[in-house]
Design a protein around this motif. Sequence first.
Motif, PDB file in Angstrom:
ATOM      1  N   GLY A   7       0.852  -1.188   0.000  1.00 28.42           N
ATOM      2  CA  GLY A   7       0.000   0.000   0.000  1.00 28.42           C
ATOM      3  C   GLY A   7       0.882   1.231   0.000  1.00 28.42           C
ATOM      4  N   GLY A   9      -0.373   4.663  -0.534  1.00 29.80           N
ATOM      5  CA  GLY A   9      -1.287   5.804  -0.668  1.00 29.80           C
ATOM      6  C   GLY A   9      -0.879   6.865   0.339  1.00 29.80           C
ATOM      7  N   ASN A  10      -1.872   7.533   0.950  1.00 29.37           N
ATOM      8  CA  ASN A  10      -1.580   8.610   1.905  1.00 29.37           C
ATOM      9  C   ASN A  10      -0.659   8.137   3.031  1.00 29.37           C
ATOM     10  OD1 ASN A  10      -3.257  10.601   0.690  1.00 29.37           O
ATOM     11  ND2 ASN A  10      -5.049   9.568   1.522  1.00 29.37           N
ATOM     12  N   ASN A  97      -3.986  -1.450   8.632  1.00 29.47           N
ATOM     13  CA  ASN A  97      -5.237  -1.927   8.027  1.00 29.47           C
ATOM     14  C   ASN A  97      -6.038  -2.735   9.051  1.00 29.47           C
ATOM     15  OD1 ASN A  97      -7.193  -3.245   6.563  1.00 29.47           O
ATOM     16  ND2 ASN A  97      -5.784  -4.196   5.100  1.00 29.47           N
ATOM     17  N   THR A 153     -12.579  11.016  10.868  1.00 31.58           N
ATOM     18  CA  THR A 153     -13.372  11.635   9.794  1.00 31.58           C
ATOM     19  C   THR A 153     -14.734  12.108  10.308  1.00 31.58           C
ATOM     20  OG1 THR A 153     -12.273  10.256   8.176  1.00 31.58           O
ATOM     21  CG2 THR A 153     -14.383  11.210   7.515  1.00 31.58           C
ATOM     22  N   GLY A 178      -6.692  13.713   4.077  1.00 31.62           N
ATOM     23  CA  GLY A 178      -6.225  12.318   4.136  1.00 31.62           C
ATOM     24  C   GLY A 178      -6.756  11.543   5.325  1.00 31.62           C
ATOM     25  N   TYR A 179      -7.874  12.037   5.933  1.00 31.52           N
ATOM     26  CA  TYR A 179      -8.436  11.344   7.100  1.00 31.52           C
ATOM     27  C   TYR A 179      -9.333  10.176   6.686  1.00 31.52           C
ATOM     28  CZ  TYR A 179      -7.528  15.848   9.522  1.00 31.52           C
ATOM     29  OH  TYR A 179      -6.973  16.995  10.042  1.00 31.52           O
ATOM     30  N   ALA A 182     -10.560   5.104   1.791  1.00 31.81           N
ATOM     31  CA  ALA A 182     -10.681   5.181   0.333  1.00 31.81           C
ATOM     32  C   ALA A 182     -12.168   5.215  -0.042  1.00 31.81           C
ATOM     33  CB  ALA A 182      -9.974   3.982  -0.296  1.00 31.81           C
ATOM     34  N   ALA A 287      -6.632  10.292  13.096  1.00 35.22           N
ATOM     35  CA  ALA A 287      -6.447  10.021  11.669  1.00 35.22           C
ATOM     36  C   ALA A 287      -5.489  11.058  11.099  1.00 35.22           C
ATOM     37  CB  ALA A 287      -7.783  10.071  10.934  1.00 35.22           C
TER      38      ALA A 287
HETATM   39  P1  80F Z   1      -5.162   5.147   0.371  1.00 35.46           P
HETATM   40  O1  80F Z   1      -6.459   4.854  -0.306  1.00 35.46           O
HETATM   41  O2  80F Z   1      -4.534   6.484   0.235  1.00 35.46           O
HETATM   42  O3  80F Z   1      -4.059   4.062  -0.105  1.00 35.46           O
HETATM   43  C1  80F Z   1      -4.353   2.704  -0.161  1.00 35.46           C
HETATM   44  C2  80F Z   1      -3.240   1.960  -0.865  1.00 35.46           C
HETATM   45  O4  80F Z   1      -3.562   0.557  -0.814  1.00 35.46           O
HETATM   46  C3  80F Z   1      -3.041   2.303  -2.347  1.00 35.46           C
HETATM   47  O5  80F Z   1      -1.663   2.459  -2.617  1.00 35.46           O
HETATM   48  C4  80F Z   1      -3.545   1.059  -3.073  1.00 35.46           C
HETATM   49  O6  80F Z   1      -2.861   0.790  -4.280  1.00 35.46           O
HETATM   50  C5  80F Z   1      -3.189  -0.001  -2.054  1.00 35.46           C
HETATM   51  N1  80F Z   1      -3.876  -1.269  -2.282  1.00 35.46           N
HETATM   52  C6  80F Z   1      -5.191  -1.485  -2.515  1.00 35.46           C
HETATM   53  N2  80F Z   1      -5.406  -2.810  -2.699  1.00 35.46           N
HETATM   54  C7  80F Z   1      -4.208  -3.422  -2.570  1.00 35.46           C
HETATM   55  C8  80F Z   1      -3.753  -4.756  -2.679  1.00 35.46           C
HETATM   56  N3  80F Z   1      -4.603  -5.741  -2.936  1.00 35.46           N
HETATM   57  N4  80F Z   1      -2.425  -5.018  -2.492  1.00 35.46           N
HETATM   58  C9  80F Z   1      -1.550  -4.026  -2.242  1.00 35.46           C
HETATM   59  N5  80F Z   1      -1.921  -2.736  -2.132  1.00 35.46           N
HETATM   60  C10 80F Z   1      -3.222  -2.436  -2.297  1.00 35.46           C
HETATM   61  O7  80F Z   1      -5.416   4.778   1.918  1.00 35.46           O
HETATM   62  P2  80F Z   1      -4.674   5.366   3.206  1.00 35.46           P
HETATM   63  O8  80F Z   1      -5.386   6.541   3.738  1.00 35.46           O
HETATM   64  O9  80F Z   1      -3.226   5.449   2.904  1.00 35.46           O
HETATM   65  O10 80F Z   1      -4.939   4.183   4.272  1.00 35.46           O
HETATM   66  C11 80F Z   1      -4.230   2.991   4.191  1.00 35.46           C
HETATM   67  C12 80F Z   1      -4.676   2.056   5.308  1.00 35.46           C
HETATM   68  O11 80F Z   1      -4.419   2.673   6.581  1.00 35.46           O
HETATM   69  C13 80F Z   1      -6.176   1.726   5.280  1.00 35.46           C
HETATM   70  O12 80F Z   1      -6.377   0.366   5.641  1.00 35.46           O
HETATM   71  C14 80F Z   1      -6.758   2.638   6.367  1.00 35.46           C
HETATM   72  O13 80F Z   1      -7.916   2.124   6.974  1.00 35.46           O
HETATM   73  C15 80F Z   1      -5.616   2.691   7.375  1.00 35.46           C
HETATM   74  N6  80F Z   1      -5.622   3.855   8.227  1.00 35.46           N
HETATM   75  C16 80F Z   1      -5.738   5.094   7.669  1.00 35.46           C
HETATM   76  C17 80F Z   1      -5.819   6.190   8.477  1.00 35.46           C
HETATM   77  C18 80F Z   1      -5.780   7.567   7.895  1.00 35.46           C
HETATM   78  O14 80F Z   1      -5.837   8.539   8.634  1.00 35.46           O
HETATM   79  C19 80F Z   1      -6.046   6.036   9.944  1.00 35.46           C
HETATM   80  C20 80F Z   1      -5.564   4.748  10.433  1.00 35.46           C
HETATM   81  C21 80F Z   1      -5.521   3.685   9.582  1.00 35.46           C
HETATM   82  O15 80F Z   1     -10.389   7.614  11.666  1.00 35.46           O
HETATM   83  C22 80F Z   1     -10.543   7.769  10.437  1.00 35.46           C
HETATM   84  O16 80F Z   1     -11.120   8.752   9.982  1.00 35.46           O
HETATM   85  C23 80F Z   1     -10.064   6.690   9.502  1.00 35.46           C
HETATM   86  N7  80F Z   1     -10.705   6.841   8.225  1.00 35.46           N
HETATM   87  C24 80F Z   1      -8.573   6.780   9.270  1.00 35.46           C
HETATM   88  S1  80F Z   1      -7.690   6.078  10.479  1.00 35.46           S
HETATM   89  N8  80F Z   1      -5.657   7.710   6.566  1.00 35.46           N
END
Ligand code: 80F
Length: 308
Positions: A7, A9-10, A97, A153, A178-179, A182, A287
Motif C-alpha cells: 500500500g 497511498g496517503n 489496516n 473523519t 487524508g483522514y 478510500a 487520523a
Molecule cells: P489510500 O487509499 O490512500 O491508499 C491505499 C493503498 O492501498 C493504495 O496504494 C492502493 O494501491 C493499495 N492497495 C489497494 N489494494 C491493494 C492490494 N490488494 N495489495 C496491495 N496494495 C493495495 O489509503 P490510506 O489513507 O493510505 O490508508 C491505508 C490504510 O491505513 C487503510 O487500511 C486505512 O484504513 C488505514 N488507516 C488510515 C488512516 C488515515 O488517517 C487512519 C488509520 C488507519 O479515523 C478515520 O477517519 C479513519 N478513516 C482513518 S484512520 N488515513
Amino acid sequence: MKLMLVGYGNVGKAFRSLIHERKINVEIGGIVTSKGAMFKDSEKFEVEKKIMAIDALEEIKPDIVVDMSVANYKDGEPSYSLYISALRQGIHVITTNKSPLALRFKEIMETAKMHNAKIGFQATVMSGTPSINLYKILPCMKIIKIRGILNGTTNYILTRMSEGSSYNEALKEAQEKGYAEANPELDINGFDSAAKLAILTNVYFQKNISINEVKFEGIKNINRNTIDDAKKTNSKIKLIAYADSKENYVSPIAIDQKDELFNVDYVNNALQIESDIEKITIIGPGAGPINAAYGALSDLILLIKGVL
Ligand code: 80F
C-alpha cells in the motif's frame, strides 16, 4: 531489517518519508500496491512486476511486512492471507489496516505466537495516539469498560457541521486532509469505528469478537437540525464507541459539557479506560497520514528494540 511496504497511498507515502527523515536504520526492499510490485526503494512508484503482495514475499524476502493497504470488510483479503503466510515464515507484520484484525483476530494472533513472529497494530486504532500499545503498560488492571471517539473523519465532520459547514463541505475537507477511508462510506456508516471497537475489545477484554458482533450506527441520520437541537441544550453530537465485558455499541449520542469527550473536536479521538484501579483518558489525533504512519513507525521501533 528489510521491510516490504504494502500500500503506497496517503499513509504508505508518509511512512516512507518518516523512515528517511528520521533516519531509521532499515532497508525498504520493495513496495507493493494494487498495481504490482517495485523491488527497490524509490519515492516514485513504478510497477516492475504485476504480482500480489503474498507472492512478492518470495522475491523481496523481508524481515517485516508493513501493510498500509485498503480495508476490505468482506473477508479481510488479500491482507489476511498475506499475514498468515508471512507470520508462518517468521516474518513480522505491522499494519494500519484494520479489516483482517477486525474479522479474524484470534487466527492472526495465534499464528504469530506459534511462529515466534510479532504483529504490531497500534495504528489500527487512533493512529499514532497510544491505544493498542497503551494496554501493554497497564498490567494487572481489571478493565471494567472502555468508551471513546474512534473515528477522525466523522468527528471532524460533526465538528465542522456544528461550526456551520455543510456535510458535503466537511467530508470533502476530511478527504483532502487524508483522514477518510478510500471508501468514505466506511467512516460515515460507523464501520470504521466498529472495526476499531472490535480490536480494542479483543485487546482490553481478551476476547475474540469480530466486527460482525458489534452493534453500530454511523452519522448518516445526523443533519443540521439534530446538531442545532443539541446546541440549544449545550450538547454536542459525538459518535461514541462503548464496550464492557458484556455489551458493545457505536452510536451517535448527544453529550453534555460535563462529559470528558465534549471538547474532543476535529480529527482528535479519545479513549477512556475504566479499571478497578483508576480511570484513564487519552486524547490525540485519530487520523491523518503522518499520524497513522507514526503509529506504524512506533511499532517498528518497538519491534527493533525487542519490546513490541
Ligand atoms: P489510500 O487509499 O490512500 O491508499 C491505499 C493503498 O492501498 C493504495 O496504494 C492502493 O494501491 C493499495 N492497495 C489497494 N489494494 C491493494 C492490494 N490488494 N495489495 C496491495 N496494495 C493495495 O489509503 P490510506 O489513507 O493510505 O490508508 C491505508 C490504510 O491505513 C487503510 O487500511 C486505512 O484504513 C488505514 N488507516 C488510515 C488512516 C488515515 O488517517 C487512519 C488509520 C488507519 O479515523 C478515520 O477517519 C479513519 N478513516 C482513518 S484512520 N488515513
